[in-house]
Motif scaffolding. Structure first.
Motif, PDB file in Angstrom:
ATOM      1  N   UNK A 219      58.440  24.094  73.688  1.00 52.32           N
ATOM      2  CA  UNK A 219      58.367  23.609  72.521  1.00 52.32           C
ATOM      3  C   UNK A 219      58.758  21.909  71.490  1.00 52.32           C
ATOM      4  N   UNK A 220      60.189  21.520  73.082  1.00 57.74           N
ATOM      5  CA  UNK A 220      60.765  20.793  72.627  1.00 57.74           C
ATOM      6  C   UNK A 220      60.195  19.284  72.587  1.00 57.74           C
ATOM      7  N   UNK A 221      59.411  19.352  73.390  1.00 58.22           N
ATOM      8  CA  UNK A 221      58.057  18.057  73.938  1.00 58.22           C
ATOM      9  C   UNK A 221      56.587  18.164  73.142  1.00 58.22           C
ATOM     10  N   UNK A 222      57.198  20.104  72.125  1.00 60.56           N
ATOM     11  CA  UNK A 222      55.680  19.395  70.861  1.00 60.56           C
ATOM     12  C   UNK A 222      56.991  18.442  70.177  1.00 60.56           C
ATOM     13  N   UNK A 233      61.356  30.756  75.249  1.00 55.40           N
ATOM     14  CA  UNK A 233      62.205  29.739  73.962  1.00 55.40           C
ATOM     15  C   UNK A 233      63.603  29.456  74.579  1.00 55.40           C
ATOM     16  N   UNK A 234      64.013  27.991  75.231  1.00 58.30           N
ATOM     17  CA  UNK A 234      65.038  26.762  76.462  1.00 58.30           C
ATOM     18  C   UNK A 234      66.064  27.718  75.591  1.00 58.30           C
ATOM     19  N   UNK A 261      65.652  38.277  82.272  1.00 58.86           N
ATOM     20  CA  UNK A 261      63.643  38.127  82.164  1.00 58.86           C
ATOM     21  C   UNK A 261      63.091  37.643  81.050  1.00 58.86           C
ATOM     22  N   UNK A 262      63.415  36.759  80.646  1.00 58.79           N
ATOM     23  CA  UNK A 262      62.875  36.442  79.077  1.00 58.79           C
ATOM     24  C   UNK A 262      61.455  37.618  79.189  1.00 58.79           C
ATOM     25  N   UNK A 263      60.820  38.272  78.061  1.00 58.15           N
ATOM     26  CA  UNK A 263      59.746  38.756  77.500  1.00 58.15           C
ATOM     27  C   UNK A 263      58.846  38.100  76.514  1.00 58.15           C
ATOM     28  N   UNK A 264      59.081  37.270  75.722  1.00 57.79           N
ATOM     29  CA  UNK A 264      58.303  36.443  74.676  1.00 57.79           C
ATOM     30  C   UNK A 264      57.877  35.263  75.722  1.00 57.79           C
ATOM     31  N   UNK A 265      56.553  34.765  75.519  1.00 58.57           N
ATOM     32  CA  UNK A 265      56.268  32.928  75.026  1.00 58.57           C
ATOM     33  C   UNK A 265      55.795  32.320  73.928  1.00 58.57           C
ATOM     34  N   UNK A 266      56.166  31.579  73.655  1.00 57.29           N
ATOM     35  CA  UNK A 266      55.508  31.120  72.428  1.00 57.29           C
ATOM     36  C   UNK A 266      54.447  29.757  72.825  1.00 57.29           C
ATOM     37  N   UNK A 267      53.295  29.922  71.707  1.00 55.68           N
ATOM     38  CA  UNK A 267      52.321  29.063  72.100  1.00 55.68           C
ATOM     39  C   UNK A 267      52.810  27.659  70.784  1.00 55.68           C
ATOM     40  N   UNK A 268      53.264  26.305  70.818  1.00 55.27           N
ATOM     41  CA  UNK A 268      53.308  25.772  69.963  1.00 55.27           C
ATOM     42  C   UNK A 268      52.341  24.431  70.264  1.00 55.27           C
ATOM     43  N   UNK A 269      51.756  24.112  68.677  1.00 54.92           N
ATOM     44  CA  UNK A 269      50.935  22.539  69.035  1.00 54.92           C
ATOM     45  C   UNK A 269      51.088  21.644  67.782  1.00 54.92           C
ATOM     46  N   UNK A 270      50.475  20.475  68.195  1.00 51.12           N
ATOM     47  CA  UNK A 270      51.565  19.785  67.225  1.00 51.12           C
ATOM     48  C   UNK A 270      50.126  19.077  66.886  1.00 51.12           C
ATOM     49  N   UNK A 271      50.036  19.502  65.688  1.00 51.94           N
ATOM     50  CA  UNK A 271      48.548  19.456  64.199  1.00 51.94           C
ATOM     51  C   UNK A 271      48.573  17.451  64.296  1.00 51.94           C
ATOM     52  N   UNK A 288      46.822  32.505  67.499  1.00 52.11           N
ATOM     53  CA  UNK A 288      48.124  32.100  68.264  1.00 52.11           C
ATOM     54  C   UNK A 288      49.462  31.386  68.533  1.00 52.11           C
ATOM     55  N   UNK A 289      49.115  30.473  68.127  1.00 49.48           N
ATOM     56  CA  UNK A 289      50.202  29.391  68.105  1.00 49.48           C
ATOM     57  C   UNK A 289      51.229  29.313  66.533  1.00 49.48           C
ATOM     58  N   UNK A 290      52.259  28.780  66.950  1.00 48.65           N
ATOM     59  CA  UNK A 290      52.655  27.628  65.663  1.00 48.65           C
ATOM     60  C   UNK A 290      52.277  26.343  65.378  1.00 48.65           C
TER      61      UNK A 290
END
Length: 292
Positions: A219-222, A233-234, A261-271, A288-290
């Motif tokens: 998400x840091x890229x977004x 989540x890093x 083992x990470x179990x949660x995966x996050x979708x981020x979009x820069x509006x 589904x996204x933040x």
């Protein structure tokens, strides 16, 4: 815990790029820990001597910044009669690559980064079903690139044409990104600490924001203006690494500590970036996204 505990922190990138995750890592260490850093600023040839130097002074070694750091730590500790415990952060396929061996002196975070690249391709298709040509930015210096490329092409939609661009030295990054953008309808930036370290160059090579959709792993890229990210989540992964370090310093054998083992995966979009690209985010993605 003895007051003189020393923790080495070997990192493949630069201090600036690890700022957020390192703060999370450091905040979970007990007071009085002597934290010794060795950062190589993407000069991978310095990882092994850096690891060897740290081993003379630490009780636990943290190998951060992907598989290049982790394998350097593994090689350095293999020469020790009583190998120093190593905790690695965010490494793709640590079992398959031979990095993690049950009962060994290394444990850490199975990053689920490269493993998610096929899912990122599907998200690009969901964003725009007309996309057929996708550039794939890769670090050619990364271990096991051929095997990872084979898995990606096998998992991809057969209607997609994937064009890879390999960065074989840090100074090539800007040109490789520009070439991929010029020749493709979208861009997949594969998981790699070099690209995270050079986010500004990846997101806006030559100071010009990308004019095609791109997806990243963190998400840091977004946050920095990239369009879309999907992955674990890093900061949470570095927090888990800190917890492992504390367990080892408290006397728990590293061989008893399983892979995280990470179990949660996050979708981020820069509006704002989506608007600049004249993209309409489909309701299925928006739900589904933040969106930030």
């Amino acid at each position: 815990m003895a007051p003189a505990n020393r923790v080495g922190f070997l990192y493949s990138g630069s201090q600036q790029s690890m700022k957020g995750q390192f703060a999370a890592f450091k905040s979970l260490l007990p007071a009085g820990i002597n934290l010794i850093h060795h950062l190589v600023n993407n000069n991978y040839s310095q990882l092994l001597p850096g690891a060897q130097g740290l081993l003379n002074n630490v009780d636990v070694l943290v190998a951060a910044g992907g598989p290049v750091s982790a394998f350097a730590a593994k090689q350095a500790t293999a020469a020790q009669p009583n190998p120093t415990p190593v905790v690695f952060t965010s490494v793709t396929e640590p079992v398959e690559s031979g990095l993690y061996v049950l009962g060994g002196n290394l444990t850490g975070i199975a990053g689920m980064t490269t493993e998610m690249d096929a899912a990122r391709l599907r998200l690009l298709q969901e964003l725009n079903p007309a996309i057929t040509n996708i550039g794939v930015l890769r670090n050619g210096m990364r271990p096991n690139q051929p095997g990872q490329w084979t898995k990606l092409t096998q998992a991809a939609d057969p209607r997609l044409h994937l064009n890879r661009g390999d960065v074989n030295a840090p100074g090539q990054l800007q040109q490789v990104v520009q070439n991929l953008v010029a020749a493709n309808q979208a861009l997949l930036v594969t998981a790699d600490p070099l690209f995270n370290d050079q986010r500004v160059v990846v997101i806006a090579p030559g100071g010009h924001p990308l004019n095609i959709p791109a997806i990243y792993q963190w998400r840091e890229f977004v946050d920095d203006g990239g369009l879309m990210s999907f992955g674990p989540n890093l900061v949470e992964e570095y927090s888990a690494a800190a917890n492992y370090v504390v367990r080892i310093l408290n006397g728990e054998p590293v061989a008893n500590i399983p892979l995280y083992q990470p179990t949660t995966f996050e979708l981020f979009i820069n509006g704002s970036t989506a608007n600049a690209l004249n993209l309409n985010i489909p309701p299925s993605l928006r739900a589904r996204a933040h969106v930030i």
